[in-house]
Design a protein around this motif. Structure first.
Motif, PDB file in Angstrom:
ATOM      1  N   THR A  86      32.399 -39.925 -95.596  1.00 16.81           N
ATOM      2  CA  THR A  86      32.373 -41.330 -95.171  1.00 16.81           C
ATOM      3  C   THR A  86      32.941 -42.191 -96.283  1.00 16.81           C
ATOM      4  O   THR A  86      32.929 -41.816 -97.461  1.00 16.81           O
ATOM      5  CB  THR A  86      30.941 -41.798 -94.864  1.00 16.81           C
ATOM      6  OG1 THR A  86      30.151 -41.744 -96.063  1.00 16.81           O
ATOM      7  CG2 THR A  86      30.295 -40.928 -93.789  1.00 16.81           C
ATOM      8  N   ALA A 114      40.843 -37.521 -87.666  1.00 13.42           N
ATOM      9  CA  ALA A 114      39.490 -37.965 -87.973  1.00 13.42           C
ATOM     10  C   ALA A 114      39.018 -37.270 -89.239  1.00 13.42           C
ATOM     11  O   ALA A 114      39.385 -36.115 -89.511  1.00 13.42           O
ATOM     12  CB  ALA A 114      38.550 -37.635 -86.819  1.00 13.42           C
ATOM     13  N   GLN A 140      34.736 -41.999 -83.216  1.00 12.33           N
ATOM     14  CA  GLN A 140      34.239 -43.046 -84.110  1.00 12.33           C
ATOM     15  C   GLN A 140      33.043 -43.793 -83.539  1.00 12.33           C
ATOM     16  O   GLN A 140      32.456 -44.623 -84.229  1.00 12.33           O
ATOM     17  CB  GLN A 140      35.384 -44.006 -84.455  1.00 12.33           C
ATOM     18  CG  GLN A 140      36.433 -43.339 -85.335  1.00 12.33           C
ATOM     19  CD  GLN A 140      37.413 -44.315 -85.941  1.00 12.33           C
ATOM     20  OE1 GLN A 140      38.076 -45.079 -85.235  1.00 12.33           O
ATOM     21  NE2 GLN A 140      37.508 -44.307 -87.263  1.00 12.33           N
ATOM     22  N   GLY A 164      29.185 -44.834 -86.011  1.00 15.66           N
ATOM     23  CA  GLY A 164      30.397 -45.554 -86.386  1.00 15.66           C
ATOM     24  C   GLY A 164      30.880 -45.290 -87.797  1.00 15.66           C
ATOM     25  O   GLY A 164      31.794 -45.968 -88.270  1.00 15.66           O
ATOM     26  N   PRO A 167      35.319 -42.054 -90.404  1.00 10.26           N
ATOM     27  CA  PRO A 167      36.573 -42.787 -90.606  1.00 10.26           C
ATOM     28  C   PRO A 167      37.783 -41.995 -90.115  1.00 10.26           C
ATOM     29  O   PRO A 167      37.699 -40.785 -89.876  1.00 10.26           O
ATOM     30  CB  PRO A 167      36.636 -42.966 -92.121  1.00 10.26           C
ATOM     31  CG  PRO A 167      35.928 -41.758 -92.650  1.00 10.26           C
ATOM     32  CD  PRO A 167      34.870 -41.399 -91.636  1.00 10.26           C
ATOM     33  N   SER A 168      38.874 -42.685 -89.965  1.00  3.17           N
ATOM     34  CA  SER A 168      40.149 -42.018 -89.717  1.00  3.17           C
ATOM     35  C   SER A 168      40.842 -41.781 -91.054  1.00  3.17           C
ATOM     36  O   SER A 168      40.488 -42.388 -92.074  1.00  3.17           O
ATOM     37  CB  SER A 168      41.039 -42.886 -88.828  1.00  3.17           C
ATOM     38  OG  SER A 168      41.453 -44.051 -89.534  1.00  3.17           O
TER      39      SER A 168
END
Length: 338
Positions: A86, A114, A140, A164, A167-168
């Protein structure tokens, strides 16, 4: 040999040949020893760097871990609130003193990337299936802290807190535009390497210089073909490099197959390499190859994760040290002048 040569003359000639052969062996042995000791190493080089595996996340015991083990279900009692892979966890690792942060990437159903460790989603998240079954937008929305437990499922300390947080790749690159990043391609699909190459090819050369990618043989071969200037590593490439190096490394020569890579060397294997540790790491650095020392056999994410384990890092090692606890170890790895 002359037929008139006397027996004493023949003995003297054989003795001179044996002396010459012995001298040659001694000279070769002396050259190999001198060329592979710390005598020729540059002792002004900074000792260690820190590689934070998956940023900062929850740790787990490695006993009995296999390829199918859901490690989220066996975490240690949490000592911080960060989850692996993350942006907050990566930032915490850099803030703690990490020089390079590693993270995992997966291709999604809509051909985005992802940042997540597992191929299967059921272990950590509230989704099911694989990362390729879902679009980036769907992934996400997942709660990536859903499955974590330290007490066999009685409590789930991160359930709801991870929603959420996946992250990408684009978001990670944007959040850390000047930092050293290590991308791990989790598949062995060449198509994933080709897709990633297309994405990274959009970056300026100075940004590519701060990125390294490792993973399956297929995608990494595709990356190297498309982006030869990118530092990469796969099992096949590392094997080719080290086999060639074992053959010629005693001369101080680094074979071409070792150029522009990042070698992850288990601590038990290092002593078998010519010039380990100082001469080896510095020779590789001259070939634009970084050396990372990993704990144990290098399997299942073992790292130098506490102060006591740092005593096993050999004197003279000048590469990166793999750790899962940059918050605990980075300052000590860098030392008083770090």
């Amino acid at each position: 040999m002359s037929p008139r040569e006397s027996a004493p003359a023949r003995r003297r000639r054989r003795f001179r040949k044996r002396c010459a052969a012995g001298t040659a062996l001694l000279c070769t042995a002396a050259f190999m020893w001198i060329n592979n000791t710390d005598l020729l190493a540059d002792h002004s080089v900074e000792e260690h760097g820190v590689l934070a595996h998956r940023g900062l996340g929850q740790t787990f015991g490695h006993e009995g871990v296999g390829n199918d083990t859901c490690t989220a279900e066996r975490i240690d009692e949490p000592e911080h609130d960060f989850l692996e892979n993350t942006v907050p966890g990566m930032r915490a690792a850099f803030d703690a003193g990490a020089d390079q942060v590693e993270f995992d990437v997966h291709m999604t159903a809509d051909e985005e990337f992802a940042v997540f460790h597992d191929w299967e989603l059921d272990c950590r998240t509230d989704l099911s299936g694989t990362t390729r079954d879902h679009t980036l937008a769907e992934l996400q929305q997942a709660d990536i802290g859903y499955g974590y437990t330290a007490d066999g499922g009685e409590t789930h300390p991160f359930r709801g807190a991870g929603k959420g947080l996946m992250p990408s790749l684009d978001e990670v690159l944007a959040e850390f535009p000047d930092d050293d990043l290590l991308l791990h391609v989790k598949s062995d699909d060449p198509a994933e390497g080709e897709l990633l190459a297309g994405r990274l090819a959009e970056l300026p050369d100075e940004r590519l210089a701060d990125l390294t990618v490792y993973g399956g043989d297929g995608p990494i071969a595709a990356l190297r073909e498309r982006l030869p200037e990118l530092r990469v590593m796969s099992k096949a490439m590392m094997t080719d490099c080290l086999v060639a190096y074992e053959a010629v490394g005693w001369t101080g020569h680094v074979p071409p197959s070792c150029s522009r890579m990042q070698l992850h060397v288990p601590e038990g294997y290092g002593p078998w390499l010519w010039g380990w540790p100082a001469r080896f790491t510095q020779c590789m650095a001259a070939a634009d190859t970084r050396v990372v020392i990993v704990a144990g056999s290098g399997g299942f994410s073992e790292g130098f994760d506490d102060i006591g384990s740092l005593e096993r890092i050999p004197d003279g090692f000048t590469g990166l040290v793999w750790t899962n606890r940059a918050d605990e170890t980075a300052a000590a790895i860098h030392g008083p002048n770090g």
